[in-house]
Scaffold this motif. Sequence first.
Motif, mmCIF file in Angstrom:
data_model
loop_
_atom_site.group_PDB
_atom_site.id
_atom_site.type_symbol
_atom_site.label_atom_id
_atom_site.label_comp_id
_atom_site.label_asym_id
_atom_site.label_seq_id
_atom_site.Cartn_x
_atom_site.Cartn_y
_atom_site.Cartn_z
ATOM 1 N N HIS A 1 0.824 -1.218 0.000
ATOM 2 C CA HIS A 1 0.000 0.000 0.000
ATOM 3 C C HIS A 1 0.857 1.268 0.000
ATOM 4 O O HIS A 1 0.355 2.350 -0.329
ATOM 5 N N ALA A 2 2.131 1.156 0.370
ATOM 6 C CA ALA A 2 3.007 2.325 0.423
ATOM 7 C C ALA A 2 3.651 2.633 -0.932
ATOM 8 O O ALA A 2 4.396 3.602 -1.043
ATOM 9 N N PHE A 3 3.349 1.822 -1.959
ATOM 10 C CA PHE A 3 3.895 2.050 -3.301
ATOM 11 C C PHE A 3 2.804 2.605 -4.214
ATOM 12 O O PHE A 3 1.613 2.316 -4.024
ATOM 13 N N SER A 4 3.208 3.362 -5.223
ATOM 14 C CA SER A 4 2.259 3.802 -6.251
ATOM 15 C C SER A 4 1.930 2.632 -7.166
ATOM 16 O O SER A 4 2.554 1.564 -7.095
ATOM 17 N N GLY A 5 0.950 2.821 -8.065
ATOM 18 C CA GLY A 5 0.563 1.748 -8.978
ATOM 19 C C GLY A 5 1.715 1.280 -9.846
ATOM 20 O O GLY A 5 1.934 0.074 -10.027
ATOM 21 N N GLY A 6 2.474 2.224 -10.401
ATOM 22 C CA GLY A 6 3.611 1.854 -11.240
ATOM 23 C C GLY A 6 4.695 1.151 -10.453
ATOM 24 O O GLY A 6 5.320 0.196 -10.935
ATOM 25 N N GLN A 7 4.933 1.602 -9.213
ATOM 26 C CA GLN A 7 5.946 0.947 -8.373
ATOM 27 C C GLN A 7 5.512 -0.466 -7.996
ATOM 28 O O GLN A 7 6.333 -1.383 -7.935
ATOM 29 N N ARG A 8 4.209 -0.652 -7.757
ATOM 30 C CA ARG A 8 3.716 -2.000 -7.451
ATOM 31 C C ARG A 8 3.920 -2.931 -8.642
ATOM 32 O O ARG A 8 4.251 -4.103 -8.479
ATOM 33 N N GLN A 9 3.706 -2.398 -9.862
ATOM 34 C CA GLN A 9 3.928 -3.253 -11.029
ATOM 35 C C GLN A 9 5.403 -3.590 -11.183
ATOM 36 O O GLN A 9 5.758 -4.701 -11.590
ATOM 37 N N ARG A 10 6.300 -2.652 -10.855
ATOM 38 C CA ARG A 10 7.736 -2.935 -10.873
ATOM 39 C C ARG A 10 8.071 -4.028 -9.858
ATOM 40 O O ARG A 10 8.912 -4.896 -10.102
ATOM 41 N N LEU A 11 7.403 -3.972 -8.717
ATOM 42 C CA LEU A 11 7.609 -4.993 -7.692
ATOM 43 C C LEU A 11 7.165 -6.365 -8.219
ATOM 44 O O LEU A 11 7.840 -7.384 -7.999
ATOM 45 N N GLY A 12 6.034 -6.386 -8.936
ATOM 46 C CA GLY A 12 5.566 -7.634 -9.524
ATOM 47 C C GLY A 12 6.525 -8.170 -10.574
ATOM 48 O O GLY A 12 6.736 -9.386 -10.682
ATOM 49 N N ILE A 13 7.136 -7.269 -11.349
ATOM 50 C CA ILE A 13 8.121 -7.688 -12.348
ATOM 51 C C ILE A 13 9.360 -8.257 -11.661
ATOM 52 O O ILE A 13 9.922 -9.276 -12.082
ATOM 53 N N ALA A 14 9.791 -7.600 -10.572
ATOM 54 C CA ALA A 14 10.953 -8.104 -9.826
ATOM 55 C C ALA A 14 10.689 -9.506 -9.309
ATOM 56 O O ALA A 14 11.556 -10.394 -9.376
ATOM 57 N N ARG A 15 9.491 -9.749 -8.777
ATOM 58 C CA ARG A 15 9.156 -11.090 -8.290
ATOM 59 C C ARG A 15 9.173 -12.109 -9.435
ATOM 60 O O ARG A 15 9.664 -13.225 -9.280
ATOM 61 N N ALA A 16 8.656 -11.695 -10.612
ATOM 62 C CA ALA A 16 8.623 -12.609 -11.752
ATOM 63 C C ALA A 16 10.025 -12.980 -12.230
ATOM 64 O O ALA A 16 10.232 -14.058 -12.783
ATOM 65 N N LEU A 17 10.994 -12.076 -12.009
ATOM 66 C CA LEU A 17 12.364 -12.313 -12.477
ATOM 67 C C LEU A 17 13.263 -12.958 -11.422
ATOM 68 O O LEU A 17 14.440 -13.224 -11.682
ATOM 69 N N ALA A 18 12.708 -13.230 -10.242
ATOM 70 C CA ALA A 18 13.536 -13.677 -9.114
ATOM 71 C C ALA A 18 14.309 -14.947 -9.426
ATOM 72 O O ALA A 18 15.463 -15.104 -9.013
ATOM 73 N N LEU A 19 13.714 -15.881 -10.150
ATOM 74 C CA LEU A 19 14.336 -17.179 -10.398
ATOM 75 C C LEU A 19 15.038 -17.229 -11.757
ATOM 76 O O LEU A 19 15.327 -18.317 -12.259
ATOM 77 N N GLU A 20 15.305 -16.051 -12.333
ATOM 78 C CA GLU A 20 15.990 -15.952 -13.620
ATOM 79 C C GLU A 20 15.307 -16.808 -14.693
ATOM 80 O O GLU A 20 15.900 -17.734 -15.258
ATOM 81 N N PRO A 21 14.040 -16.516 -14.992
ATOM 82 C CA PRO A 21 13.298 -17.336 -15.964
ATOM 83 C C PRO A 21 13.805 -17.129 -17.387
ATOM 84 O O PRO A 21 14.455 -16.134 -17.699
ATOM 85 N N ARG A 22 13.460 -18.075 -18.257
ATOM 86 C CA ARG A 22 13.743 -17.940 -19.688
ATOM 87 C C ARG A 22 12.540 -17.367 -20.416
ATOM 88 O O ARG A 22 12.675 -16.795 -21.500
ATOM 89 N N ILE A 23 11.338 -17.573 -19.867
ATOM 90 C CA ILE A 23 10.095 -17.089 -20.480
ATOM 91 C C ILE A 23 9.403 -16.161 -19.497
ATOM 92 O O ILE A 23 9.280 -16.482 -18.310
#
Length: 618
Positions: A454-476
């Motif tokens: 809740h302390a992040f803006s909408g764009g920052q929350r989406q960046r956080l979601g992208i960071a989580r998606a990249l955590a395991l170094e995916p190929r796709i």
Amino acid sequence: MMAPLLRVQDLAVTFTTASGEVRAVDGVSFDVARGRTVALVGESGSGKSVTAQAILRLLPKSARIVGGSMLFSETPGAIPLDLARLDPSSGTLRRLRGGRIAMVFQDPMTSLSPLHTVGDQVSEALLAHEPVSRKEALERARAALERVGFPDPARALDTYPFELSGGLRQRAMIAMALITRPALLIADEPTTALDMTTQAGILDLIRDLQADTGMAVLMITHDLGVVANVADEVVVLYRGRVMEAGGRNALFRHPRHPYFKALLHAVPRFHMEPGERLTPIRDVRPPLPERREPAPAGAGPVLAVCDVRKTYTLRAGLFSGTTRLVHAVNGVSLHLMPGETLGLVGESGSGKTTLIRMVLRSLDPDSGTIAYDDGTGPADVHRLSGEALARFRRAVGFVFQDPYSSLNPRMTALEIVTEPLRIGGAGREARYRRAKALMDMVGLPRSSLGRYPHAFSGGQRQRLGIARALALEPRILICDEPVSALDVSVQAQILNLLRDLQGALGLSCLFVSHNLAVVDYMAERICVMCRGLVVEEAPRAALFRNPVHPYTRTLLAAVPEPDPDHPLDFAALRRDRLSDPRTWPAPFTLAPGEAGVMHEIEPGHRVRRTAKDRQEAA
């Protein structure tokens, strides 16, 4: 000269917060003339919605009007009412709110009660404002639903909101707002969550109803394409202040203020130059990791979907015993090459989400195969088990549509981005090091790792979601409508970030969207889906240079451009609603349950047509 229907002068609204007073609206002035449309434009946090809430006196308890006036002249020549001075609990304001001034909210699902039928909710507005019987109110509700384009308005009276599509829920909200024939309609982002063809239909509907009833419209939006197609006057807000205001044509053709110019340059548009980037108002360019090659030259597809099908059996109604078969995905085949971005586009209900859920193994297909190749050879995703399945799950990252509901509000940013690592057994120190690297990668400060969503803006929350998606170094990386809930400037930041990361990390990206302009910016190849079928597949340049399928042409025609010289052709869109395969012209017509065949018209460009034997018989 006739007084305007609504005159807002020097409006000021403050919020009381733990850190002091915050002025959300600071001296805003504009007029709304009878029968005209005024658009309030700006980023999230610019004060658009607060201005609308102030007009209806629906501000939260922490907010108060501290200056200015809002003069509403219900009848020409009458003494205007100052809405800012009315007691919020007064009968006068209750009569105006929902009666003479109505509002359509952004999210129809949260604005409609899930426990009451559509007929009860639409008629309730009439019962609250006019001395009519319940029978008469329901009949007028049926007429209102028919007017806003419900295919079966009598049956719709007894349906519940969850039984309706997003477009029909929004139409129900409009019917509820218009049943009292208001003088002013306030539409707060009425089409943000809708696909392009449904959005065009809603905008066309509002224009028609406005012409029939003579009501004025105050349109609140961050979509400059919508503004260019419906507004007469435009008011540009930034941090609660008016930056620029005037007629639509003058502002779009000769913008003067740097902020409005920046908004125009942040919008994805067709025919951008090769290599051209979107220009967000606040550009965030994080340091990118060392470039990783996606795969050796000549390697096969990293993901191959072959003739996949998925059907559902649905009840015809909530209390009906009859059922119908829905082909959610009907023989879809596509492939994703290493390092490539493949765009998947189509209206809501076209089967995009069902397809990606099968790719992720959240759903099992009825038939067909989905093969993943990690470099050792293709393997059927739905037959993987044990360590092979674990490797596949680590190899696929997912970015969700809604950056708020996809994040656990009880977890810190550190816990969110490292959760995949913790599940995989990584130690505390390794998780913390990876979290810092991920925050750098997506342009968020490391100091925010201890903050909650809740302390992040909408764009920052989406960046956080992208960071989580990249955590395991995916190929796709699979992106499901990752920018549809964001305003234009933040959308530009996220699209640029995804393009940069995709190139630097050598990711193969499946980008799902209903907006062809966004897909045009992101993808090398595009697949267009409708009713569970891929109807056209082509390289980006070929698809936009030579769209062949009538459904693809309709999708392209429904994208509103931020240019008053290229308006939407509402008449053609109304005439050519081609989401039903039975209505496609020859040689594309498909009977119910028929899939047709894909026909190659040039290298890499394929389009679905009627089966060859049917064409010859005809």
